[in-house]
Design an enzyme around this catalytic site. Structure first.
Site: not given
Ligand code: NI
Length: 180
Positions: A94, A135-136
């Protein structure tokens, strides 16, 4: 609940290390609700606190597919215990809107974290869920996926036109979750 502004690639806050959440406060609880709402609004499957400008070790994930009931998972102060295997897949973020790239990551992860009631749990995850968790987790240490991309960043629109656009969506439920 309210939508939070998503910080974009290039914003210095995205490259900093986040600090642990010491205890659950009303402020943090509101942050979690807002992050979940912001993630859904952006049609994301994960969002980390630094992406909304808060340098705390906290992220939310929901890998439920369209049409399925929402199933948000909250990870506070996560600690990776083990990774295994390898998977290659397409990732977006995002904070890097409109772009995707192939990223090679472990196919299995075992981690320890606290839920929003600050109960500690151990989770094992594979495939897409493992990818999203990793990823987070990277966001909490100031890393964005383009650093790890195995190839160029592509425009989402170009990918959607190609045949093999479907990311592998399997194993989206955790293998096991144990509260400790
Ligand atoms: Ni991300």
């Amino acid at each position: 609940m309210a939508l939070r502004e998503i910080r974009l690639q290039g914003d210095p806050i995205l490259y900093k290390e986040s600090r642990p959440v010491e205890k659950m406060t009303q402020r943090t609880s509101i942050l979690i609700d807002d992050m979940i709402e912001t993630m859904y609004d952006g049609e994301g499957i994960g969002l980390a606190a630094p992406q909304v400008g808060i340098l705390r070790r906290l992220f939310v994930i929901d890998t439920a597919e369209e049409g399925e009931e929402n199933h948000p998972l909250v990870f506070i102060n996560p600690e990776i215990l083990e990774t295994k295997g390898e998977q290659s897949g397409t990732e977006g973020c995002l904070s890097v809107p409109g772009k995707v790239a192939s990223v090679i990551r472990p196919s299995y992860v075992k981690l320890k974290a606290f839920d929003r009631d600050m109960r500690e749990f151990i989770m094992e995850a594979e495939n897409v869920l493992a990818r999203v968790i990793l990823h987070e987790y990277d966001h909490l240490n100031g890393h964005l996926y383009p650093e790890k991309a195995d190839g160029p960043l592509l425009d989402v629109e170009d990918i959607e036109e190609s045949d093999d656009s479907d990311a592998v969506i399997e194993g989206k439920e955790p293998i096991s979750v144990t509260y400790i």
